[in-house]
Scaffold this active site. Structure first.
Site, PDB file in Angstrom:
ATOM      1  N   ASP A  58      15.003 -11.544   1.925  1.00 58.85           N
ATOM      2  CA  ASP A  58      14.283 -10.697   2.870  1.00 58.85           C
ATOM      3  C   ASP A  58      13.211 -11.453   3.650  1.00 58.85           C
ATOM      4  O   ASP A  58      13.115 -11.332   4.871  1.00 58.85           O
ATOM      5  CB  ASP A  58      13.657  -9.503   2.144  1.00 58.85           C
ATOM      6  N   ARG A 113      -1.817  -9.026  -5.734  1.00 54.13           N
ATOM      7  CA  ARG A 113      -1.862  -8.824  -4.280  1.00 54.13           C
ATOM      8  C   ARG A 113      -3.134  -9.376  -3.634  1.00 54.13           C
ATOM      9  O   ARG A 113      -3.056 -10.085  -2.627  1.00 54.13           O
ATOM     10  CB  ARG A 113      -1.655  -7.352  -3.929  1.00 54.13           C
ATOM     11  N   ASP A 124       2.266  -1.482  -2.610  1.00 49.78           N
ATOM     12  CA  ASP A 124       1.922  -2.845  -2.213  1.00 49.78           C
ATOM     13  C   ASP A 124       1.580  -2.983  -0.736  1.00 49.78           C
ATOM     14  O   ASP A 124       0.767  -3.817  -0.358  1.00 49.78           O
ATOM     15  CB  ASP A 124       3.052  -3.810  -2.584  1.00 49.78           C
ATOM     16  N   SER A 168      14.446  -3.541  -8.747  1.00 49.67           N
ATOM     17  CA  SER A 168      13.389  -4.194  -7.984  1.00 49.67           C
ATOM     18  C   SER A 168      12.428  -4.785  -9.006  1.00 49.67           C
ATOM     19  O   SER A 168      11.893  -4.065  -9.851  1.00 49.67           O
ATOM     20  CB  SER A 168      12.665  -3.178  -7.093  1.00 49.67           C
TER      21      SER A 168
END
Length: 397
Positions: free
Chosen positions: A14, A95, A124, A175
């Site tokens: 991706d 993050r 996220d 995922s």
């Protein structure tokens, strides 16, 4: 001057496709930034070269494992941070660590936009963009998967058409996000909340139902920081890594929960965080020994709010920063050793030792040598219960 976009780059399909996709959609040059927070996988240099081969004008990689452990995981350990009393904030902690590098790269390369690969229904996207806005309020954010409908099928087609050096094999049914502090697994058959997890989804932990010898470990802390395992000095990163291995071998740290996402939906998540759970369990118990009662009671409220702020992507917020100061102060006496038995999916504390201990044997004992003056207890109870007694007379009258 051509606009520049900094892309949070993982090396996968991706984000590799996103390099060319962003260039086509916006006409901008793309700078890829990959940050190693202990997720494992490919060598950083391999990832850097792939980004360049996929069309990035520049690519930066950062080994941020120690930084992540000391500046992000350690505050969570000091805060005993468990979102909804269970989740040790595995993804949420990584993050802001990544964001810091993205914003620094944007300023270094005169980029005006930062891009990430998140969808429009997860937490996220909020964590990335709230963090970017806090550290770089001049920067804009884009998310190709969300903003340009870059579906998996479209990504594969784009990669094949552009002959990108990236595998376009069938996607895993799950995922997965992982770093040194733990691993998160979602989607696939797990979306039916009646379905039990299967052993195949786990990597950091062994099956706790399998018979094996117990493992005894002593974790030493100094002012809330893990500094030694079984008497041998460790960095924070090493403490997490060693306990990932030892607690993981005993099946510790598996969490299966339905959690409240920031975007308003409930989501089924499976986590495995053996080192995190072992360290937080030990830290909590050492606080029980060394932190004064009223401070401990109030800290538990702060811990919950701190965890919610981090989960919600507000790592760089004024309230989070202020609570950090409180948590740091509350940890000043959290020094000592905790002995734990790791076995059967549980980390069980069996011993505590601290020069900063508030436990007084002579006050606590019921045997000869008891220094607690029990004659004062009756008067204390009478005064302590007085207001309730007065109200009861009224209510029962």
């Amino acid at each position: 001057m051509t606009e520049r976009v900094v892309l949070a780059y993982s090396g996968g399909l991706d984000t590799s496709v996103a390099i060319g996709w962003i260039a086509e959609e916006t006409g901008a040059e793309v700078i890829a930034v990959a940050v190693d927070v202990g997720q494992g996988g490919e060598d950083l240099d391999v990832i850097r070269k792939r980004a360049l081969a996929c069309g990035a004008v520049e690519a930066e990689v950062a080994d941020a494992k120690d930084e992540f452990a000391e500046e992000y995981c350690l505050p969570a350990i000091k805060a005993n941070a468990l979102y909804m009393d269970r989740y040790p904030l595995v993804s949420a902690l990584s993050r802001p660590a990544i964001v810091k590098h993205l914003v620094a790269a944007a300023h270094k390369h005169n980029a005006s936009v930062v891009a990430h690969g998140c969808t429009g229904k997860g937490n996220d996207q909020v964590r990335f963009e709230a963090g970017i806005q806090a550290l770089g309020p001049d920067l804009k954010c884009i998310a190709p998967v969300r903003d340009y409908a870059m579906t998996r099928d479209k990504a594969i087609a784009f990669a094949e058409k552009a002959n990108l050096p990236i595998a376009t094999t069938k996607k895993s049914p799950y995922s997965i996000d992982q770093n040194v502090f733990g691993r998160a697994i979602e989607t696939g058959f797990l979306e039916d909340i009646w379905n039990a997890p299967i052993e195949d989804i786990y990597e950091y932990t062994q099956n706790p139902a399998v018979a094996r010898e117990a493992d005894e470990v002593v974790i030493s802390f100094k002012e809330g920081v893990p500094v030694a395992i079984d008497g041998k000095p460790v960095t924070v990163l090493q403490a997490i890594q060693q306990l990932n291995e030892r607690a993981g071998a005993q099946g510790i740290g598996r969490i299966d929960m339905v959690e409240d996402r920031l975007v308003g939906i409930k989501s089924r998540e499976v986590y495995e965080a053996p080192g995190a759970i072992a360290l937080i369990t030990a830290h909590q118990e050492l606080e029980n020994v060394t932190v004064e009662r009223e401070l401990a009671r109030y800290k538990r409220q702060v811990e919950q709010r701190w965890g919610e702020l981090v989960y919600d992507g507000l790592w760089f917020s004024p309230l989070k920063r202020a609570l950090d100061g409180f948590i740091q102060e509350a940890n000043q006496h959290v020094t000592g050793d905790i002995r734990m038995t790791l076995h059967g999916g549980r980390a069980v504390v069996t011993g505590r030792k601290s020069a900063e201990s508030l436990y007084d044997f002579n006050l606590a004992t019921y045997d000869t040598g008891d220094t607690f003056d029990q004659s004062k207890a009756q008067g204390f109870i009478d005064i302590f219960a007085l207001s309730a007694k007065i109200a009861a007379k009224r209510d029962l009258g």
